[in-house]
Scaffold this motif. Structure first.
Motif, mmCIF file in Angstrom:
data_model
loop_
_atom_site.group_PDB
_atom_site.id
_atom_site.type_symbol
_atom_site.label_atom_id
_atom_site.label_comp_id
_atom_site.label_asym_id
_atom_site.label_seq_id
_atom_site.Cartn_x
_atom_site.Cartn_y
_atom_site.Cartn_z
ATOM 1 N N ARG A 213 5.995 10.581 -11.302
ATOM 2 C CA ARG A 213 5.191 11.749 -10.924
ATOM 3 C C ARG A 213 4.146 12.051 -11.991
ATOM 4 N NH1 ARG A 213 6.055 15.944 -7.379
ATOM 5 N NH2 ARG A 213 8.159 15.151 -6.921
ATOM 6 N N GLN A 217 0.082 11.832 -11.349
ATOM 7 C CA GLN A 217 -0.786 12.983 -11.599
ATOM 8 C C GLN A 217 -1.842 12.661 -12.648
ATOM 9 O OE1 GLN A 217 2.202 15.912 -12.538
ATOM 10 N NE2 GLN A 217 2.426 16.571 -10.397
ATOM 11 N N ARG A 222 -2.794 13.269 -5.914
ATOM 12 C CA ARG A 222 -2.242 14.586 -5.604
ATOM 13 C C ARG A 222 -0.862 14.467 -4.955
ATOM 14 N NH1 ARG A 222 -5.868 18.316 -2.097
ATOM 15 N NH2 ARG A 222 -4.005 19.600 -2.471
ATOM 16 N N LEU A 223 0.055 15.320 -5.423
ATOM 17 C CA LEU A 223 1.382 15.425 -4.831
ATOM 18 C C LEU A 223 1.706 16.873 -4.506
ATOM 19 C CD1 LEU A 223 3.276 12.927 -7.157
ATOM 20 C CD2 LEU A 223 2.706 12.581 -4.756
ATOM 21 N N ASP A 224 0.658 17.695 -4.401
ATOM 22 C CA ASP A 224 0.867 19.088 -4.043
ATOM 23 C C ASP A 224 0.008 19.402 -2.819
ATOM 24 O OD1 ASP A 224 -1.612 18.905 -5.152
ATOM 25 O OD2 ASP A 224 -1.298 20.401 -6.725
ATOM 26 N N GLY A 225 0.098 20.600 -2.344
ATOM 27 C CA GLY A 225 -0.714 20.979 -1.198
ATOM 28 C C GLY A 225 -0.131 20.464 0.097
ATOM 29 N N ASN A 226 -0.964 20.415 1.145
ATOM 30 C CA ASN A 226 -0.551 20.012 2.487
ATOM 31 C C ASN A 226 -0.248 18.516 2.516
ATOM 32 O OD1 ASN A 226 -0.271 19.430 5.207
ATOM 33 N ND2 ASN A 226 -1.888 20.854 5.818
ATOM 34 N N GLU A 227 0.990 18.168 2.903
ATOM 35 C CA GLU A 227 1.402 16.768 2.893
ATOM 36 C C GLU A 227 0.565 15.929 3.846
ATOM 37 O OE1 GLU A 227 5.560 16.440 3.597
ATOM 38 O OE2 GLU A 227 6.137 17.481 1.762
ATOM 39 N N TRP A 230 -2.238 14.238 2.168
ATOM 40 C CA TRP A 230 -1.974 13.293 1.078
ATOM 41 C C TRP A 230 -2.614 11.940 1.409
ATOM 42 C CZ3 TRP A 230 3.936 13.761 -0.418
ATOM 43 C CH2 TRP A 230 4.139 14.983 -1.043
ATOM 44 N N LEU A 290 9.669 11.906 -4.134
ATOM 45 C CA LEU A 290 8.318 12.454 -4.226
ATOM 46 C C LEU A 290 7.934 13.245 -2.973
ATOM 47 C CD1 LEU A 290 6.366 9.427 -5.776
ATOM 48 C CD2 LEU A 290 7.039 11.546 -6.926
ATOM 49 N N GLY A 291 8.730 13.135 -1.908
ATOM 50 C CA GLY A 291 8.456 13.883 -0.692
ATOM 51 C C GLY A 291 8.025 13.038 0.482
#
Length: 602
Positions: A213, A217, A222-227, A230, A290-291
């Motif tokens: 991660r 970054q 990006r690993l944040d916000g709306n998936e 991505w 990581l999602g």
């Protein structure tokens, strides 16, 4: 004059500074304070004070496989309950060491405590050994507990059985409900058959993901916000790049066939150049943390990964982790279909081979690969190959559902196989099989347990022999003819091997033939042998032999607990290993024979 009382919050503040460690110094201080007076008891009972002590001592608990929270509720009460379980476990361990009662039943009871006593058993495994058994360069003068080597050995056996039981239970649940077990855990559980904890492998994956991660970054991914927004392709490539930066990559040449590549604790540490399936295991574990939604694909020739795109309008992604150094992302309409056609897959079967898969077919694929490695791996320790073959047979028996499966292969030879029978083989695996295989396995387990119980009661007396037994259990020896060294672990007054073995080994061509004492031994390579008395001689470099035996004979602690070094009349060294409580009972006169031999100076 009594000291004045301090406010409750002052005592609580003082108690918060008590050191938390595995040796319980801080928690024992808390416990003693709670017995002093009502004010100190109220301060010492505060649950928040106990959490650091609990965390320092206990990493494992029985519910971790199912994701249960171990730190909810009253931590102090949980700590006390765990300590009581520790005490129970250590008493059971003591009974096993001293052969008190039915050892199979005792081991079964100990293993049933599961991961609640894992940490206590691991502490027993780490206690100091007699200096002669300590690894070179790590010697310490710390106080050695009685029977330290047998204690370390039997604690290790119990941990191995707890880990194997957990893995078998996990795979049994997978068989009953394929969606209930993740690919990550199902594959990681292979390492449980090497005595590893599933929780520790999970933690390794979590640490790896944290580093990944940070790198992603730093690379601006990006690993944040709306998936749905991505850049999943870029994330997948970034994970592959990170894995290569950590040393993961394809195994080549003869290394491709070594059995280490089937066990996560190896390919996460010392064997990162590994197989496609292992690399996909690592990739999937990182991506899911990581999602992303990542799965393996049981692709012909080379396992690949499937990543679901969070956007319903975007194509899913296929990743060749093994070949990511040249091209990570495969196009489903060209690359994937070309590989499918090259493998000769008929059109009506294509969807099966490119769909994300549950763990079962990948586990069975790993089992088949292990079977191939058994005959092609000429480098790995034989003990590891044996364990690998055992787990492959367990997987095939439990998950393949093939009629007529030969279960007898599960019961082939280890020093503690009857404990395997008494725990996970009879208690977890047999009930999961269909008739008649369940009854067949249960019957074989019962027979093996009964034979072990009968063997435990056998006592061998030197004075009952019709001929003189020159040597003794524990003697460090050299083979007269072949030159290897080792230690004697048992004897018989004549050769008791089958006629076929006697003929094959030419026993009747020996000067003293078959009617001389024969000795069960371990050589320095960890191999068990059966040697005629005329081929036994004193080893005059016993220290080297003992240290090599410690490295290559994991079960040494079952037989012995200490060592003595002496000299003969010519100043040559000689040595013997001191019998464990178990072998003192099996060979009650050999300890005295060893003492007399060590005292001889001519």
């Amino acid at each position: 004059m009594p000291l004045p009382s301090l406010p409750l919050d002052i005592y609580a503040s003082i108690f918060r500074h008590l050191p938390a460690s595995t040796n319980d110094d801080g928690s024992m201080s808390l416990a003693r304070c709670s017995q002093a007076n009502s004010l100190l008891r109220e301060a010492a009972y505060h649950p928040a004070l106990w959490e650091p002590h609990y965390r320092a001592r206990y990493k494992h608990y029985s519910g971790f496989v199912d994701g249960e929270d171990d730190l909810s509720g009253d931590i102090r009460s949980k700590y006390i309950a765990r300590r009581l379980k520790d005490r129970t476990a250590l008493q059971l361990l003591e009974n096993i060491i001293h052969c008190v009662g039915d050892r199979c039943t005792t081991m079964k009871e100990l293993v049933s405590l599961s991961f609640d006593v894992w940490d206590a058993l691991q502490l027993e495994r780490k206690k100091p050994l007699p200096k002669i058994f300590q690894p070179s360069g790590e010697e310490t003068d710390a106080l050695v507990a009685p029977h330290a080597l047998p204690r370390q050995y039997w604690a290790g056996v119990a941990c191995d059985l707890i880990a194997k039981s957990a893995a078998t239970l996990l795979w049994r649940r997978l068989k009953e409900d394929p969606a209930s077990v993740s690919f990550e855990d199902a594959m990681s559980a292979l390492s449980c058959f090497c005595g590893q904890s599933l929780l520790e492998i999970r933690e390794t994956f979590s640490d790896l993901t944290l580093r990944c991660r940070i790198k992603l970054q730093a690379d601006g991914i990006r690993l944040d916000g709306n998936e749905e927004e991505w850049d999943v392709v870029r994330i997948c490539i970034g994970v592959c790049d990170f894995m290569r930066s950590e040393g993961f990559g394809p195994a080549e040449g003869a290394d491709f066939r070594i059995v280490h590549h089937h066990f996560a604790h190896f390919y996460l540490t010392s064997h990162k150049k590994t197989l496609p399936l292992a690399l996909v295991h690592v990739f999937v574990a990182i991506c899911n943390r990581l999602g992303l939604q990542a799965y393996p694909v049981d692709f012909p020739f080379r396992v690949i990964a499937h990543v679901s795109h969070p956007s319903p309008t975007a194509d899913d992604i296929y990743v060749d982790v093994y070949g990511s150094d040249t091209r990570a992302i495969l196009d489903v309409r060209t690359d994937v279909m070309t590989r499918v056609m090259a493998a000769g897959i008929p059109p009506d079967k294509v969807s099966t081979h490119i769909a994300p898969r549950r763990p079962t077919p990948l586990l069975l694929r790993s089992a088949r690969n292990i079977t191939s490695s058994e005959f092609e791996d000429l480098e790995s320790p034989r003990l590891l190959i044996r364990d690998a073959c055992h787990v492959s047979k367990c997987l095939a028996t439990l998950l393949s559902g093939q009629p007529g499966m030969d279960l007898s292969g599960l019961l082939l030879g280890t020093d503690t196989i009857h404990f395997d029978c008494a725990t996970y083989l009879s208690g977890i695996m047999a009930p999961a099989l269909q008739a008649p295989h369940n009854r067949h396995l249960a019957l074989m387990c019962d027979n093996r347990i009964r034979a072990a119980r009968d063997a435990e009661g056998v006592v061998t007396m030197r004075t009952s022999s019709d001929r003189e037994i020159k040597y003794f259990v524990g003697m460090i020896f050299r083979h007269v003819r072949y030159g290897y060294t080792g230690v004697i672990t048992g004897w018989s007054s004549t050769c008791e091997s089958p006629e076929s073995w006697i003929h094959q080994m030419g026993v009747d061509h020996l000067p003293r033939g078959r009617n001389q004492p024969f000795y069960h031994v371990f050589d320095i390579y960890g191999q068990q042998r059966y040697v005629a008395e005329e081929n036994i001689a004193v080893d005059h470099k016993p220290l080297t032999t003992i240290q090599t035996l410690v490295e290559n004979v994991p079960s040494l602690g079952m037989y012995f607990e200490d060592a003595e070094i002496g000299e003969d009349a010519d100043g040559n060294e000689k040595a013997r290993l001191v019998l464990s409580p178990e072998y003192q009972k099996k060979y009650p006169e050999d300890g005295q024979a060893g003492n007399a031999w060590m005292a001889e100076t001519d």
